[in-house]
Design a protein around this motif. Structure first.
Motif, PDB file in Angstrom:
ATOM      1  N   GLU A  41      12.316  -0.917   4.179  1.00 29.73           N
ATOM      2  CA  GLU A  41      11.450  -2.099   4.245  1.00 29.73           C
ATOM      3  C   GLU A  41      10.803  -2.201   5.620  1.00 29.73           C
ATOM      4  O   GLU A  41       9.659  -2.626   5.745  1.00 29.73           O
ATOM      5  CB  GLU A  41      12.248  -3.368   3.930  1.00 29.73           C
ATOM      6  CG  GLU A  41      12.578  -3.531   2.464  1.00 29.73           C
ATOM      7  CD  GLU A  41      11.347  -3.763   1.603  1.00 29.73           C
ATOM      8  OE1 GLU A  41      10.351  -4.347   2.063  1.00 29.73           O
ATOM      9  OE2 GLU A  41      11.391  -3.352   0.430  1.00 29.73           O
ATOM     10  N   GLU A  42      11.534  -1.751   6.661  1.00 27.47           N
ATOM     11  CA  GLU A  42      10.979  -1.757   8.013  1.00 27.47           C
ATOM     12  C   GLU A  42       9.763  -0.840   8.098  1.00 27.47           C
ATOM     13  O   GLU A  42       8.752  -1.196   8.708  1.00 27.47           O
ATOM     14  CB  GLU A  42      12.044  -1.322   9.019  1.00 27.47           C
ATOM     15  CG  GLU A  42      11.570  -1.371  10.453  1.00 27.47           C
ATOM     16  CD  GLU A  42      12.653  -1.008  11.452  1.00 27.47           C
ATOM     17  OE1 GLU A  42      12.390  -1.184  12.661  1.00 27.47           O
ATOM     18  OE2 GLU A  42      13.739  -0.550  11.057  1.00 27.47           O
ATOM     19  N   ALA A  43       9.835   0.344   7.455  1.00 27.60           N
ATOM     20  CA  ALA A  43       8.701   1.270   7.454  1.00 27.60           C
ATOM     21  C   ALA A  43       7.518   0.688   6.691  1.00 27.60           C
ATOM     22  O   ALA A  43       6.366   0.834   7.117  1.00 27.60           O
ATOM     23  CB  ALA A  43       9.114   2.609   6.854  1.00 27.60           C
ATOM     24  N   ILE A  44       7.792   0.017   5.569  1.00 30.85           N
ATOM     25  CA  ILE A  44       6.715  -0.618   4.800  1.00 30.85           C
ATOM     26  C   ILE A  44       5.992  -1.642   5.676  1.00 30.85           C
ATOM     27  O   ILE A  44       4.757  -1.686   5.720  1.00 30.85           O
ATOM     28  CB  ILE A  44       7.258  -1.270   3.513  1.00 30.85           C
ATOM     29  CG1 ILE A  44       7.711  -0.186   2.527  1.00 30.85           C
ATOM     30  CG2 ILE A  44       6.206  -2.185   2.874  1.00 30.85           C
ATOM     31  CD1 ILE A  44       8.453  -0.725   1.307  1.00 30.85           C
ATOM     32  N   ALA A  45       6.768  -2.444   6.396  1.00 31.49           N
ATOM     33  CA  ALA A  45       6.179  -3.468   7.269  1.00 31.49           C
ATOM     34  C   ALA A  45       5.433  -2.833   8.440  1.00 31.49           C
ATOM     35  O   ALA A  45       4.311  -3.236   8.770  1.00 31.49           O
ATOM     36  CB  ALA A  45       7.264  -4.409   7.776  1.00 31.49           C
ATOM     37  N   ASP A  46       6.053  -1.829   9.092  1.00 30.71           N
ATOM     38  CA  ASP A  46       5.414  -1.177  10.239  1.00 30.71           C
ATOM     39  C   ASP A  46       4.082  -0.539   9.859  1.00 30.71           C
ATOM     40  O   ASP A  46       3.136  -0.561  10.641  1.00 30.71           O
ATOM     41  CB  ASP A  46       6.330  -0.104  10.830  1.00 30.71           C
ATOM     42  CG  ASP A  46       7.499  -0.671  11.612  1.00 30.71           C
ATOM     43  OD1 ASP A  46       7.507  -1.892  11.885  1.00 30.71           O
ATOM     44  OD2 ASP A  46       8.420   0.105  11.931  1.00 30.71           O
TER      45      ASP A  46
END
Length: 68
Positions: A41-46
């Protein structure tokens, strides 16, 4: 951006399915073909991913399995 992966496919984010830690991203690469990737989810947001975004899928794998 330069990257060593030679298998690069351009496509459009078709859908995002969010989870607690990882999400599933479906990328339409044309011709009725969709690639599904599970990323954090962090990669999706980044990356600021959203449906309709144009993206590049990089495939770098030491094993490719085929079953029938």
């Amino acid at each position: 951006m330069k990257i060593s992966a030679r298998n690069q496919l351009s496509g459009t984010v078709q859908s995002l399915d969010h989870g607690a830690v990882n999400g599933t991203v479906k990328i339409d690469i044309g011709g009725g073909n969709v690639i599904t990737s599970s990323i954090t989810e962090e990669a999706i947001a980044d990356l600021g991913l959203s449906v309709g975004n144009r993206v590049t899928v990089f495939v770098k794998a030491s094993d490719v399995l085929i079953g029938k």
